[in-house]
Design a protein around this motif. Structure first.
Motif, PDB file in Angstrom:
ATOM      1  N   UNK A  31       0.840  -1.207   0.000  1.00 52.24           N
ATOM      2  CA  UNK A  31       0.000   0.000   0.000  1.00 52.24           C
ATOM      3  C   UNK A  31       0.869   1.249   0.000  1.00 52.24           C
ATOM      4  N   UNK A  32       1.914   1.258   0.808  1.00 55.33           N
ATOM      5  CA  UNK A  32       2.790   2.425   0.874  1.00 55.33           C
ATOM      6  C   UNK A  32       3.520   2.655  -0.445  1.00 55.33           C
ATOM      7  N   UNK A  33       3.935   1.583  -1.055  1.00 51.02           N
ATOM      8  CA  UNK A  33       4.675   1.722  -2.306  1.00 51.02           C
ATOM      9  C   UNK A  33       3.776   2.269  -3.412  1.00 51.02           C
ATOM     10  N   UNK A  34       2.549   1.752  -3.501  1.00 56.07           N
ATOM     11  CA  UNK A  34       1.613   2.239  -4.506  1.00 56.07           C
ATOM     12  C   UNK A  34       1.225   3.688  -4.210  1.00 56.07           C
ATOM     13  N   UNK A  35       0.948   3.996  -2.941  1.00 56.29           N
ATOM     14  CA  UNK A  35       0.563   5.364  -2.573  1.00 56.29           C
ATOM     15  C   UNK A  35       1.683   6.352  -2.868  1.00 56.29           C
ATOM     16  N   UNK A  36       2.921   5.941  -2.588  1.00 54.27           N
ATOM     17  CA  UNK A  36       4.058   6.829  -2.843  1.00 54.27           C
ATOM     18  C   UNK A  36       4.184   7.153  -4.328  1.00 54.27           C
ATOM     19  N   UNK A  37       3.938   6.175  -5.182  1.00 58.33           N
ATOM     20  CA  UNK A  37       4.024   6.420  -6.621  1.00 58.33           C
ATOM     21  C   UNK A  37       2.881   7.320  -7.098  1.00 58.33           C
ATOM     22  N   UNK A  38       1.689   7.123  -6.531  1.00 57.64           N
ATOM     23  CA  UNK A  38       0.562   7.993  -6.892  1.00 57.64           C
ATOM     24  C   UNK A  38       0.858   9.430  -6.502  1.00 57.64           C
ATOM     25  N   UNK A  39       1.403   9.630  -5.304  1.00 57.62           N
ATOM     26  CA  UNK A  39       1.725  10.982  -4.854  1.00 57.62           C
ATOM     27  C   UNK A  39       2.808  11.589  -5.737  1.00 57.62           C
ATOM     28  N   UNK A  40       3.779  10.781  -6.125  1.00 64.89           N
ATOM     29  CA  UNK A  40       4.846  11.301  -6.981  1.00 64.89           C
ATOM     30  C   UNK A  40       4.293  11.712  -8.346  1.00 64.89           C
ATOM     31  N   UNK A  41       3.390  10.867  -8.899  1.00 62.57           N
ATOM     32  CA  UNK A  41       2.825  11.165 -10.207  1.00 62.57           C
ATOM     33  C   UNK A  41       1.874  12.368 -10.170  1.00 62.57           C
TER      34      UNK A  41
END
Length: 503
Positions: A359-369
């Motif tokens: 969840x953290x890894x996916x959320x981090x990528x969404x925030x970056x994008x």
């Protein structure tokens, strides 16, 4: 060739959906609140599991400036008993469904449909101008039926009439309208039509005025009668609500036999009545949306992303109890049972830990994008697909789909479902890059909100204004987006503003 039974030895390869694998897939799609319920059931089923102290702050730090680089996930602690060669790989959980019947167990799809999807306001629960607050989505008030039934005892002393009225209350929809025909009710109850009509009249005397109506006109008429304003002119106005909706004031003046001033007073009074009186009361008690991921800005321009530990209990293995039971297990079945429970506990803890990492890894990528959205709002929302996120973080897009299902993110702009950040793209007017459909909708809403009542913008005018803002859209696309956000055509908006201008 002889016919008859015989034995053949064949060697084949197949992927078996073990209970542990099915459980891991299920955990990915659950929200934190659902995980809490799941953990409660696991605690009852496994005596070796115990509730630990609050989990440490498992967080992800995302640096956005200049290089727009991503940081790797920090290691989160796992119970020391997880070992013995099981689950040593601490990578975020990723299930490749290419060889699995993924829809059978979770009901999720592989995310292909989301790429061209248009995630609108229904999936977003924001605060301020971008949507209703979370508090507005929860209701703990009494229901309409409870409010009405509480008045029956004082409204009549006839138990038979009260019973009919209570039955009719049960047939009201959430807006307070009678959803069935009176004749059908009479047939169902085996009563005379006049008795049911008397019961309906009783319901229509209850508060709020207007409940029990069978049409909008009857609902408004009941409220006008209550206000002692149901004169012949008002009655004719209520009988012609379709002309009011169309803004045909000249015809209304002729029908009602009134002048401009009287019609303006009648329309002003009409606007004060409630067309859906039942909505003042709560329906099914709704639970507030609880965020699963918390995002906060850092002083250096990056983002801190953490799981909401308030809704995420921590599981541990009760070592002392395990040692106590192990000393008491002397026969083989008991030892086998204890080993099975220990393995189940270890696997569950490991699966939960990997779920957090994923969840953290996916959320981090969404925030970056979507960094522009978190800094500047919906106008900077970019087109994004599940596949783009999955390829960047090295996972299958169905895993990203499961992770983003039923998960909510809290930031300074409000609470949003993770799927809100996956939107289709619209070509930019300069031919470079693309913009999010949500950004286009926000621009359309802004233009329409600012339009002059005497110069309503047509869809063609909106196309020109949007092109000047950098959005290259066809007229039919503008119309589709305008309707999607609940805005009427230029003709409808002109009538609405003309009606609103009448005093």
């Amino acid at each position: 060739m002889a016919l008859g039974p015989r034995l053949d030895l064949r060697q084949t390869q197949s992927l078996v959906m073990t209970p542990q694998l099915q459980q891991a897939i299920k955990l990915l799609a659950l929200s934190n609140l659902e995980i809490e319920t799941f953990i409660g059931e696991a605690l009852e089923a496994n005596p070796l599991l115990d509730m630990g102290e609050s989990a440490p702050n498992v967080a992800e730090t995302v640096e956005i400036p200049e290089e727009a680089r991503r940081t790797s996930l920090e290691s989160s602690p796992v119970d020391a008993l997880i070992g013995e060669g099981r689950g040593a790989d601490d990578r975020p959980l990723d299930i490749d469904p290419a060889t699995l019947d993924r829809d059978r167990d979770t009901g999720d799809h592989d995310g292909g449909g989301f790429e061209s999807g248009d995630w609108g306001g229904d999936s977003r629960f924001a605060m301020g101008e971008e949507g209703p607050s979370i508090e507005e989505r929860s209701s703990s008030e009494e229901t309409l039926a409870e409010h009405l039934e509480a008045q029956i005892g004082t409204a009549t002393e006839d138990p038979r009439l009260a019973a009919i009225a209570r039955y009719l209350i049960g047939q009201l929809d959430e807006a307070g309208y009678l959803a069935v025909a009176v004749r059908d009710v009479a047939e169902d109850l085996g009563l005379a039509l006049t008795e049911v009509e008397q019961g309906l009249l009783l319901v229509q005397t209850l508060d709020p005025t207007g409940v029990g109506a069978r049409s909008l006109g009857e609902c408004i008429a009941l409220q006008a009668q209550e206000a002692d304003r149901y004169d012949p002119a008002m009655a004719r106005l209520i009988d012609n609500l379709d002309l009011v909706a169309r803004g045909d004031f000249a015809r209304l003046k002729r029908i009602c036999s009134v002048d401009d001033e009287d019609l303006a007073d009648m329309l002003s009074e009409l606007k004060g009545y409630d067309p859906k009186p039942g909505l003042r009361f709560g329906g099914v008690v709704g639970a507030p949306v609880t965020p699963d991921i918390l995002i906060s800005a850092r002083a250096d321009g990056g983002w801190d992303i953490a799981l909401n530990q308030a809704t995420l209990p921590r599981l541990i293995v009760n070592r002392s109890y395990y040692v106590e039971l192990k000393g008491s297990c002397t026969d083989k079945p008991s030892k086998g049972w204890l080993s099975e429970k220990l393995a189940d506990a270890n696997w569950l803890i490991k699966a939960l830990d990997q779920r957090q990492k994923t969840i953290l890894k996916v959320s981090a990528e969404i925030v970056r994008q979507q960094d522009g959205f978190f800094r500047h709002g919906v106008s900077q929302l970019k087109p994004l697909t599940l596949r783009a996120v999955a390829e960047t973080i090295g996972m299958h897009e169905s895993t990203v789909s499961r992770v983003t299902s039923n998960k909510y993110l809290l930031c300074d702009r409000g609470i949003y479902e993770l799927k809100y950040f996956f939107t289709s793209g619209v070509a930019a007017a300069d031919g470079e890059g693309a913009v999010s459909a949500q950004a286009v909708k926000a621009a359309i809403r802004s233009l329409i909100d600012a339009e002059d009542a005497k110069a309503i913008l047509s869809d063609d005018a909106l196309v020109d204004l949007l092109r000047a803002k950098g959005f290259d859209l066809a007229r039919r696309t503008v119309a589709k987006y305008r309707e999607a956000i609940g805005l009427g055509s230029s003709v409808q908006r002109r009538r609405q503003k003309a009606l609103a201008a009448v005093r």
